[in-house]
Design an enzyme around this catalytic site. Structure first.
Site, short mmCIF file in Angstrom:
data_model
loop_
_atom_site.label_atom_id
_atom_site.label_comp_id
_atom_site.label_asym_id
_atom_site.label_seq_id
_atom_site.Cartn_x
_atom_site.Cartn_y
_atom_site.Cartn_z
CD GLU A 45 -2.71 1.13 2.60
OE1 GLU A 45 -3.72 1.84 2.65
OE2 GLU A 45 -2.36 0.37 3.54
CE LYS A 118 -7.70 1.60 3.27
NZ LYS A 118 -6.40 1.93 3.92
CB CYS A 155 -4.84 -1.47 4.15
SG CYS A 155 -3.99 -1.64 5.75
#
Length: 295
Positions: A45, A118, A155
């Site tokens: 990431e 995300k 994540c």
């Protein structure tokens, strides 16, 4: 005879340096993975910088770049040269005032197979992502590439079974999770084992309940750049799991490594035939899942 197999690689790296240095470093590690016959390669990431979300500072927006910026240009050329698929997580500047934590998937011809933004944005001590990132607005995605159909999540998305399920239902054969997760050093002795165990168990659960491969690429090292704080000790432990949650490859907590594993679609299909979780879903009964709470 196998219908289709391909090899995936996860890069576990220390990314505690300047963007240009991280770019050159990651390009070399991609070359190294390709030389080992990796066909799909995942970076951690926010690959181009230290994990700046430990603080809320306007100056950190300088790390952002447009969708077609230097990261895409450099890795597009590299993917085409090497004939590999590369998943590149980056800090996206969509327009002034709107930034995303994103990842693009680049196909073997250098074209963009797809972009993911995300969806779940955390706001925990020294993980102040809500200051920087607008939540994704293009949904969960699986992208067709010349190597396979790939899903990308990022994540904090890893804690949400809904994200994994909706991506798998689009045909993703592998769920890729570029990650930056670690310990607050003062908490490690008391909570560390359970925190890391929960992280792995959650994603192994996604593999099992969806019959997919799962690959997570984490950072390593202590990133301490704010005076008066202990920083974040990224715990590495990147891994690749098979469709029954079996660990196919796992990295150490503190070394830079290339992890590799084979995706076997015949095995995946066999697992789903014997554990038909998709078949037995009660889609008629799940309407309330879209509510915040059921009180």
């Amino acid at each position: 005879m196998s219908r289709k197999k391909y090899t995936i690689a996860v890069l576990q790296l220390n990314l505690n340096d300047k963007p240009q240095n991280n770019l050159e470093k990651c390009k070399q590690w991609v070359r190294d993975a390709a030389a080992k016959k990796a066909e799909v390669i995942l970076l951690p990431e926010l690959y181009s910088s230290h994990y700046f979300c430990q603080s809320e500072e306007v100056a950190n927006f300088e790390f952002a770049e447009p969708r077609d910026g230097v990261s895409f240009q450099e890795f597009s050329a590299l993917a085409k040269e090497l004939g590999v698929v590369i998943i590149v997580p980056f800090f996206e500047k969509r327009m002034p005032g709107i930034y995303h934590n994103s990842a693009f998937t680049i196909d073997t011809d250098g074209s963009e197979a797809g972009l993911y933004r995300k969806m779940h944005i955390p706001d925990d001590p020294h993980f102040y992502e809500k200051f920087y990132f607008t939540p994704g607005d293009i949904g969960f995605k699986a992208f067709e590439t010349t190597k396979g159909k790939l899903g990308t999540l990022i994540c904090w998305d890893q804690w949400y079974p809904e994200a994994a399920r909706l991506t798998a239902l689009q045909g993703a054969e592998v769920l890729f999770y570029p990650t930056a997760i670690g310990w607050h050093p003062q908490e490690k002795n008391e909570y560390g084992e359970n925190q890391k165990g929960a992280w792995m168990n959650a994603m192994k659960g996604h593999a099992v309940s969806n019959g997919v491969y799962v690959a997570a690429a984490n950072r390593i090292g202590l990133e301490k750049y704010i005076e008066g704080t202990e920083g974040i000790q990224f715990w590495g432990s990147s891994f690749i799991a098979g469709p029954q949650g079996e660990i196919l490859a796992q990295a150490s907590e503190d070394q830079e490594e290339i992890l590799m594993a084979e995706v076997d679609l015949d095995l995946q299909e066999n697992v789903r035939q014997n554990w038909p979780f998709f078949r037995d879903r009660r889609i008629d009964a799940y309407g309330e899942i879209t509510k915040r709470a059921l009180d």
